[in-house]
Design a protein around this motif. Structure first.
Motif, short mmCIF file in Angstrom:
data_model
loop_
_atom_site.label_atom_id
_atom_site.label_comp_id
_atom_site.label_asym_id
_atom_site.label_seq_id
_atom_site.Cartn_x
_atom_site.Cartn_y
_atom_site.Cartn_z
N LYS A 66 16.03 6.90 0.64
CA LYS A 66 15.46 5.75 -0.07
C LYS A 66 14.96 6.20 -1.43
O LYS A 66 14.54 7.35 -1.58
CB LYS A 66 14.30 5.14 0.73
CG LYS A 66 13.05 5.99 0.78
CD LYS A 66 11.81 5.18 1.08
CE LYS A 66 11.28 4.44 -0.16
NZ LYS A 66 10.05 3.70 0.11
N ILE A 67 15.02 5.29 -2.36
CA ILE A 67 14.40 5.54 -3.66
C ILE A 67 13.18 4.64 -3.74
O ILE A 67 13.25 3.45 -3.40
CB ILE A 67 15.35 5.21 -4.83
CG1 ILE A 67 16.75 5.79 -4.57
CG2 ILE A 67 14.79 5.73 -6.14
CD1 ILE A 67 17.79 5.37 -5.60
N GLY A 68 12.08 5.21 -4.14
CA GLY A 68 10.85 4.42 -4.31
C GLY A 68 10.40 4.46 -5.75
O GLY A 68 10.92 5.22 -6.57
N LEU A 69 9.42 3.63 -6.05
CA LEU A 69 8.79 3.61 -7.38
C LEU A 69 9.83 3.37 -8.48
O LEU A 69 9.81 4.03 -9.52
CB LEU A 69 8.04 4.93 -7.65
CG LEU A 69 7.18 5.46 -6.51
CD1 LEU A 69 6.48 6.75 -6.91
CD2 LEU A 69 6.18 4.42 -6.06
N THR A 70 10.72 2.44 -8.23
CA THR A 70 11.76 2.13 -9.22
C THR A 70 11.30 1.07 -10.22
O THR A 70 11.93 0.88 -11.24
CB THR A 70 13.05 1.64 -8.53
OG1 THR A 70 12.70 0.70 -7.53
CG2 THR A 70 13.81 2.79 -7.91
N ASP A 84 10.67 8.19 -6.92
CA ASP A 84 10.63 9.28 -5.93
C ASP A 84 11.67 9.00 -4.85
O ASP A 84 12.37 7.98 -4.91
CB ASP A 84 9.21 9.45 -5.35
CG ASP A 84 8.77 8.31 -4.45
OD1 ASP A 84 9.46 7.26 -4.40
OD2 ASP A 84 7.73 8.44 -3.79
N GLU A 111 10.21 -5.01 1.59
CA GLU A 111 10.79 -5.05 0.24
C GLU A 111 12.26 -5.45 0.38
O GLU A 111 12.92 -5.03 1.34
CB GLU A 111 10.78 -3.65 -0.39
CG GLU A 111 9.42 -3.12 -0.68
CD GLU A 111 9.49 -1.71 -1.24
OE1 GLU A 111 10.48 -0.99 -0.98
OE2 GLU A 111 8.54 -1.33 -1.93
N GLU A 113 16.03 -5.12 -1.10
CA GLU A 113 16.73 -4.10 -1.90
C GLU A 113 18.25 -4.27 -1.77
O GLU A 113 18.73 -4.93 -0.85
CB GLU A 113 16.39 -2.70 -1.38
CG GLU A 113 14.90 -2.46 -1.28
CD GLU A 113 14.51 -1.00 -1.20
OE1 GLU A 113 15.40 -0.14 -1.28
OE2 GLU A 113 13.30 -0.76 -1.06
N GLU A 144 13.73 -3.28 3.42
CA GLU A 144 13.06 -2.04 3.79
C GLU A 144 11.67 -2.38 4.31
O GLU A 144 10.93 -3.12 3.67
CB GLU A 144 12.95 -1.08 2.61
CG GLU A 144 12.28 0.22 3.07
CD GLU A 144 12.04 1.26 1.99
OE1 GLU A 144 12.30 1.01 0.80
OE2 GLU A 144 11.54 2.35 2.36
N TRP A 153 -3.21 2.14 2.70
CA TRP A 153 -2.27 2.31 1.58
C TRP A 153 -2.97 2.86 0.34
O TRP A 153 -2.60 2.53 -0.80
CB TRP A 153 -1.60 0.97 1.22
CG TRP A 153 -0.41 0.61 2.06
CD1 TRP A 153 -0.40 -0.13 3.19
CD2 TRP A 153 0.96 0.97 1.81
NE1 TRP A 153 0.88 -0.25 3.69
CE2 TRP A 153 1.73 0.41 2.85
CE3 TRP A 153 1.61 1.70 0.82
CZ2 TRP A 153 3.12 0.55 2.91
CZ3 TRP A 153 2.99 1.84 0.89
CH2 TRP A 153 3.72 1.27 1.93
N ILE A 155 -2.79 5.18 -1.78
CA ILE A 155 -1.86 6.26 -2.15
C ILE A 155 -1.81 6.48 -3.66
O ILE A 155 -1.95 5.55 -4.46
CB ILE A 155 -0.43 6.00 -1.64
CG1 ILE A 155 0.12 4.66 -2.15
CG2 ILE A 155 -0.37 6.10 -0.13
CD1 ILE A 155 1.62 4.47 -1.89
N THR A 160 2.32 9.50 -1.45
CA THR A 160 3.55 8.80 -1.04
C THR A 160 4.73 9.76 -0.97
O THR A 160 5.53 9.70 -0.04
CB THR A 160 3.83 7.56 -1.91
OG1 THR A 160 4.96 6.88 -1.37
CG2 THR A 160 4.07 7.86 -3.36
N SER A 166 6.72 6.85 1.74
CA SER A 166 6.18 5.66 2.44
C SER A 166 7.30 4.88 3.14
O SER A 166 7.27 3.65 3.18
CB SER A 166 5.43 4.74 1.47
OG SER A 166 4.47 5.45 0.73
N GLY A 237 15.96 0.78 -4.03
CA GLY A 237 14.66 0.47 -4.63
C GLY A 237 14.39 -1.02 -4.63
O GLY A 237 15.31 -1.84 -4.68
N ALA A 238 13.10 -1.34 -4.60
CA ALA A 238 12.70 -2.75 -4.49
C ALA A 238 13.12 -3.56 -5.72
O ALA A 238 12.99 -3.09 -6.85
CB ALA A 238 11.19 -2.82 -4.31
C1 LIG Z 1 5.52 3.10 -2.10
C2 LIG Z 1 6.99 2.88 -1.86
O1 LIG Z 1 7.75 3.99 -2.25
C3 LIG Z 1 7.45 1.69 -2.59
C4 LIG Z 1 8.93 1.55 -2.57
O2 LIG Z 1 9.60 1.77 -1.57
C5 LIG Z 1 9.59 1.08 -3.79
O3 LIG Z 1 8.95 1.07 -4.85
O4 LIG Z 1 10.78 0.72 -3.70
#
Ligand SMILES: C[C@H](O)CC(=O)C(=O)O
Length: 270
Positions: A66-70, A84, A111, A113, A144, A153, A155, A160, A166, A237-238
């Motif tokens: 998974k990609i987060g914080l996009t 991340d 989320e 995606e 997701e 949460w 964080i 995270t 997460s 990502g979201a």
């Molecule tokens: C905190 C999470 O990584 C949020 C996420 O999955 C995302 O930004 O996409």
């Protein structure tokens, strides 16, 4: 000027054990950033890696990332300027239509995606955009179910990343679509629960494009020695903000051109 970082192996090991303990017991822990942040984000990825190895040694199967914080908004919230990543294991995949027990997660949120299924091994840290596009076997809409082993949460980036970005569970839509006819930047998204919108967004909110996000991921994965392989799933990502859910909710995400996916949460415990 170079920035010195310190990675304390004992602190890293302890943080990994705390997060694993939280996942096993369902009891979230206090943020771990105070004990690892001196080592920077590298220390947080070292914690994640310990738990990835533990999962693999326990027989869990790696099926994607998974990609987060996009989204820029979430990056600003956490004070970072890059996304991340976390690992996806086969036991995190919930087939559409199967009720999701909230006992499997601690503090779930959802989320919407675009998931990309990779059609070839991506072994090069200097992968090009054209190579990334050629490697997309198909896309499907995804929900997701993010989760945090950190209480409330609360964080920051170290928490995270250490906590497998997460991640929690994921549901993929059942109808694959080829990339050829799609501009993923322009795919609008609406996610609803109880007939009300709970999140809206579009592909462009995901680092400019889910393709750009996936290219970032593929390059990093090749660099760190865990390259994406044929058949892997990328949760790219979201497309809009995370939203809370409750027992009994049926969440539906509609992504223009990509399709519809539903996550149904069980009404009862167990
Ligand atoms: C905190 C999470 O990584 C949020 C996420 O999955 C995302 O930004 O996409």
């Amino acid at each position: 000027m170079t920035t010195e970082t310190t990675i304390d192996p004992t602190a890293i090991q302890q943080a990994a054990e705390q997060l694993r303990g939280a996942a096993a017991s369902g009891k979230p822990v206090a943020p771990i950033r105070d004990v690892i942040s001196a080592g920077g984000v590298d220390a947080a990825y070292a914690v994640q890696e310990i738990n990835t190895r533990h999962a693999l040694d326990s027989g869990r199967r790696l099926v994607g990332r998974k990609i987060g914080l996009t989204s820029l908004a979430v990056q600003r919230q956490l004070g970072v300027d890059q996304p991340d990543y976390g690992m996806l294991f086969s036991d995190m995949d919930v087939p559409e239509g199967i009720p999701i027990s909230l006992d499997q997660v601690i503090q779930p949120k959802v989320e919407a995606e675009i998931a990309i299924v990779v059609g070839r091994d991506l072994l090069y840290p200097d992968l090009t955009t054209a190579e990334m596009i050629r490697a997309v076997e198909y896309v499907v809409p995804a929900i997701e179910i993010v989760d945090s082993r950190v209480a409330n949460w609360d964080i920051r980036i170290w928490d995270t990343v250490a906590d497998n970005a997460s991640s929690g569970l994921f549901v993929l839509g059942a109808v694959p679509r080829k990339l050829e006819a799609l501009d993923l930047r322009e795919c609008g998204m609406v996610m609803e629960a109880k007939g009300e919108p709970i999140s809206v967004g579009a592909g462009i909110a995901c680092l400019g494009s889910p393709i750009t996000a996936s290219l970032w991921l593929a390059r990093v994965m090749a660099r760190v020695g865990r390259p994406l392989l044929e058949g892997d799933v990328i949760l790219s990502g979201a497309l809009g903000p995370m939203a809370g859910i409750a027992r009994g909710d049926v969440v539906e995400a509609r992504i223009n051109g990509v399709g519809t996916v539903r996550a149904a949460f069980a009404a009862e415990a167990g």
